[in-house]
Write an enzyme that holds these catalytic residues in place. Structure first.
Site, PDB file in Angstrom:
ATOM      1  N   GLU A 270      -8.220  44.290 -29.865  1.00 17.40           N
ATOM      2  CA  GLU A 270      -8.824  45.134 -28.817  1.00 17.40           C
ATOM      3  C   GLU A 270     -10.015  45.804 -29.475  1.00 17.40           C
ATOM      4  O   GLU A 270      -9.846  46.770 -30.230  1.00 17.40           O
ATOM      5  CB  GLU A 270      -7.810  46.178 -28.330  1.00 17.40           C
ATOM      6  CG  GLU A 270      -6.581  45.602 -27.640  1.00 17.40           C
ATOM      7  CD  GLU A 270      -6.882  45.062 -26.252  1.00 17.40           C
ATOM      8  OE1 GLU A 270      -7.976  45.289 -25.728  1.00 17.40           O
ATOM      9  OE2 GLU A 270      -5.993  44.387 -25.699  1.00 17.40           O
ATOM     10  N   CYS A 304     -13.618  52.913 -25.707  1.00 15.52           N
ATOM     11  CA  CYS A 304     -14.131  51.540 -25.696  1.00 15.52           C
ATOM     12  C   CYS A 304     -14.577  51.148 -24.292  1.00 15.52           C
ATOM     13  O   CYS A 304     -15.431  50.293 -24.112  1.00 15.52           O
ATOM     14  CB  CYS A 304     -13.057  50.597 -26.188  1.00 15.52           C
ATOM     15  SG  CYS A 304     -11.522  50.832 -25.303  1.00 15.52           S
TER      16      CYS A 304
HETATM   17  P1  NAD Z   1     -12.307  51.402 -36.809  1.00 16.01           P
HETATM   18  O1  NAD Z   1     -12.504  49.941 -36.667  1.00 16.01           O
HETATM   19  O2  NAD Z   1     -13.160  52.114 -37.799  1.00 16.01           O
HETATM   20  O3  NAD Z   1     -10.817  51.731 -37.199  1.00 16.01           O
HETATM   21  C1  NAD Z   1      -9.704  51.321 -36.428  1.00 16.01           C
HETATM   22  C2  NAD Z   1      -8.486  51.281 -37.317  1.00 16.01           C
HETATM   23  O4  NAD Z   1      -8.700  50.290 -38.323  1.00 16.01           O
HETATM   24  C3  NAD Z   1      -8.177  52.566 -38.067  1.00 16.01           C
HETATM   25  O5  NAD Z   1      -6.774  52.703 -38.194  1.00 16.01           O
HETATM   26  C4  NAD Z   1      -8.806  52.334 -39.412  1.00 16.01           C
HETATM   27  O6  NAD Z   1      -8.181  53.090 -40.433  1.00 16.01           O
HETATM   28  C5  NAD Z   1      -8.521  50.858 -39.604  1.00 16.01           C
HETATM   29  N1  NAD Z   1      -9.444  50.189 -40.519  1.00 16.01           N
HETATM   30  C6  NAD Z   1     -10.730  50.507 -40.798  1.00 16.01           C
HETATM   31  N2  NAD Z   1     -11.230  49.654 -41.711  1.00 16.01           N
HETATM   32  C7  NAD Z   1     -10.239  48.777 -41.997  1.00 16.01           C
HETATM   33  C8  NAD Z   1     -10.140  47.650 -42.870  1.00 16.01           C
HETATM   34  N3  NAD Z   1     -11.164  47.255 -43.615  1.00 16.01           N
HETATM   35  N4  NAD Z   1      -8.972  46.966 -42.900  1.00 16.01           N
HETATM   36  C9  NAD Z   1      -7.930  47.348 -42.129  1.00 16.01           C
HETATM   37  N5  NAD Z   1      -7.958  48.401 -41.293  1.00 16.01           N
HETATM   38  C10 NAD Z   1      -9.094  49.100 -41.224  1.00 16.01           C
HETATM   39  O7  NAD Z   1     -12.455  52.013 -35.353  1.00 16.01           O
HETATM   40  P2  NAD Z   1     -12.346  53.522 -34.923  1.00 16.01           P
HETATM   41  O8  NAD Z   1     -13.637  54.186 -35.313  1.00 16.01           O
HETATM   42  O9  NAD Z   1     -11.056  54.124 -35.365  1.00 16.01           O
HETATM   43  O10 NAD Z   1     -12.257  53.390 -33.334  1.00 16.01           O
HETATM   44  C11 NAD Z   1     -13.355  53.216 -32.547  1.00 16.01           C
HETATM   45  C12 NAD Z   1     -13.536  51.754 -32.184  1.00 16.01           C
HETATM   46  O11 NAD Z   1     -12.353  51.283 -31.558  1.00 16.01           O
HETATM   47  C13 NAD Z   1     -14.635  51.536 -31.170  1.00 16.01           C
HETATM   48  O12 NAD Z   1     -15.366  50.384 -31.498  1.00 16.01           O
HETATM   49  C14 NAD Z   1     -13.874  51.326 -29.868  1.00 16.01           C
HETATM   50  O13 NAD Z   1     -14.559  50.598 -28.900  1.00 16.01           O
HETATM   51  C15 NAD Z   1     -12.668  50.610 -30.353  1.00 16.01           C
HETATM   52  N6  NAD Z   1     -11.577  50.746 -29.397  1.00 16.01           N
HETATM   53  C16 NAD Z   1     -11.230  49.644 -28.680  1.00 16.01           C
HETATM   54  C17 NAD Z   1     -10.224  49.743 -27.734  1.00 16.01           C
HETATM   55  C18 NAD Z   1      -9.819  48.555 -26.922  1.00 16.01           C
HETATM   56  O14 NAD Z   1      -8.732  48.581 -26.380  1.00 16.01           O
HETATM   57  N7  NAD Z   1     -10.634  47.518 -26.810  1.00 16.01           N
HETATM   58  C19 NAD Z   1      -9.552  50.964 -27.534  1.00 16.01           C
HETATM   59  C20 NAD Z   1      -9.938  52.063 -28.284  1.00 16.01           C
HETATM   60  C21 NAD Z   1     -10.954  51.927 -29.233  1.00 16.01           C
END
Ligand code: NAD
Length: 500
Positions: A270, A304
């Protein structure tokens, strides 16, 4: 606990302290809360004040593998539990989260910043996944049929995928967890949950509630950590892990998909969005403004599904922009616990800096600031609710997820042009259409490449609906009848002709 938004500062501080003191600070592994193997910790901040709210154990790679040991150890027994038993655990969890709605709402406001009223809305939405999947758990149908040749029989059954790694983002701390945990429980999977390091407290409390609801030890393990990759890296190399379900940004999602290829892991992704909000010339403009406020400003724009590009027919653009700017001006930024506050802070200093850079770039490219356009002075990471008009199609703000309270407005003259503009993005999560014309709704929906469409609706998330995107917004669906299939595998048994 009862929280009202009109408490005196002293009473509010006392309430916050007692809630924070009740949140487990350890790692949940095999039913025990424990410290990190190296004794490491990390702090969780209040983005409205920059103050530390709590200090949590920070899981190491070794802890992550212990969590997988626990999940794998109980997977076979958990898969054999009666679907009704799993359903009833989820139903109890729904009731417990609902009873403790005020605790969850306050906790999310403290660690994430959203106003209390919005946090309450998220609790209700998040709890619905527990209720919905308690109902789905007992209705995961297979099928039985005779082959077209009329001799052998085909039996199709679903089985749990196996131990899953669930990685959630910081913006919807409770809903993103229940949207994964509930279908995994319903399907009979065990889990290692890694919440976002900026907002892990809600998941810590949720895990405690799942235990109170009767979830057996080891089924849900929680490894909050300051280092995401030291959790995901070793787990995704381990052949016992069978699935990764990730919600977060597209770049991290792509990296995890590459890592998942090593063991051909099942993935649900997602990812990010860049939602167009299209206002046609026949739209009810007051309803469109109302929808625009919801689609843009829920979660301060940190969603998102947030409307990221306002595509407005040239004949109504001025009127729409004027009304929209008035509504944005009426919002009141502040700490989400305070009465009357309608917009919280952004999650951190970096997020605010990125949002402002997009606004400055758009203005350099010719946009006009109708309202807002600057950070708010003082503590916390607040940004003024902003409307930009006359945004050039080349401005970065139309290509990037803004993740802030900024609405860029641009115009179109024909339906074909609106469709082309909407599709001019690598993302494909949510889109919003405002028109009174139902034929147009079907015509445009068929031609736009988005997983979800809001028709005269600014909020479309619902536990009973399949949530997810196309293109670089991801793979798989959460919620609806699709949600449980993300956690099951299909097994086919070919049965010999009983008359042969
Ligand atoms: P992010 O990608 O920075 O982090 C998401 C999660 O991944 C966190 O738990 C983070 O600790 C982990 N993470 C980060 N780097 C990682 C790595 N290298 N390996 C494994 N895990 C890692 O995103 P964010 O800033 O927490 O959230 C915002 C983003 O999420 C936006 O792009 C938003 O659109 C998206 N989002 C999507 C949905 C959906 O359902 N499509 C819903 C909510 C948020």
């Amino acid at each position: 606990m009862t929280v009202t938004s009109a408490l005196s500062p002293a009473a509010s501080t006392e309430l916050e302290s007692s809630l924070l003191a009740s949140v487990p600070t350890g790692l949940l592994i095999g039913g025990q809360w424990r410290d990190a193997s190296d004794g490491g910790t990390f702090d969780v901040e209040d983005p409205a004040t920059g103050k530390v709210l709590a200090t949590l154990a920070s899981a190491t790679s070794e802890d992550a593998l212990s969590a997988l040991d626990a999940a794998d150890g109980v997977q076979a027994a958990w898969a054999r539990t009666a679907p009704r038993e799993r359903a009833e655990i989820l139903r109890r969890a729904f009731e417990l989260v609902t009873e403790r709605a005020e605790d969850f709402a306050l906790l999310m406001t403290l660690e994430m910043g959203k106003p209390l009223a919005e946090a309450r809305g998220e609790v209700a939405y998040a709890a619905e996944f527990l209720r919905w999947f308690s109902e789905e758990a007992v209705r995961d149908y297979g099928r039985y049929l005779t082959t077209p040749e009329g001799k052998n029989k085909i039996l199709v059954q679903h089985k749990p995928v196996g131990p899953c790694l669930l990685i959630t983002p910081w913006n919807f701390p409770l809903a993103m967890a229940t949207r994964k945990v509930a279908p995994a429980v319903a399907a009979g999977c065990t889990m290692v949950l890694k919440p976002a390091k900026l907002t892990p407290l809600t998941s810590q409390l949720f895990a405690q509630v799942m235990t109170e609801a009767g979830l057996p030890a080891g089924v849900l393990n929680v490894v909050s950590s300051s280092s995401a990759s030291s959790i995901s890296g070793p787990l995704m190399k381990d052949a016992r892990l069978r699935k990764v379900s990730f919600t977060g940004s597209t770049p991290v999602g792509k990296q995890l998909m590459a890592e998942a290829s090593r063991n051909v892991l099942r993935t649900s992704m997602e990812l990010g969005g860049n939602a167009p909000f299209i206002v046609f010339e026949d739209a009810d403009l007051d309803k469109a403004v109302q929808g625009a406020m919801a689609a843009k400003m829920r979660n301060m724009g940190e969603a998102c599904t947030a409307a990221n590009r306002f595509l407005v027919h040239e004949s109504v653009a001025q009127e729409f922009t004027g009304k929209f700017a008035e509504a944005m001006k009426a919002l009141r930024p502040g700490r989400g616990t305070e009465a009357g506050v309608t917009v919280g802070p952004l999650i951190d200093a970096g997020a605010r800096k990125d949002v402002h850079a997009l606004v400055e770039d758009a203005v350099t490219a010719g946009a006009t600031v109708v309202t807002g356009g600057a950070p708010v002075d003082g503590p916390g990471y607040f940004y003024q609710p902003t409307v930009l008009a006359g945004v050039s199609n080349t401005a970065e703000i139309l290509r990037t997820e803004i993740f802030g309270p900024v609405a860029p407005v641009t115009t179109f003259s024909t339906e074909e042009q609106a469709i082309a503009m909407a599709n001019a993005t690598e993302y494909g999560l949510a889109a919003y259409l405002y028109t009174r014309d139902y034929e147009r709704m079907f015509r445009v929906s068929e031609q736009i490449e988005f997983g979800m469409v809001g028709f005269n609706a600014g909020v479309i998330s619902n536990a009973a609906a399949p949530f997810g995107g196309v293109k670089q917004s991801g793979l798989g669906r959460e919620g609806g009848s699709e949600g449980i299939t993300e956690y099951t595998t299909t097994q086919y048994i070919g049965i010999a002709d009983p008359y042969a």
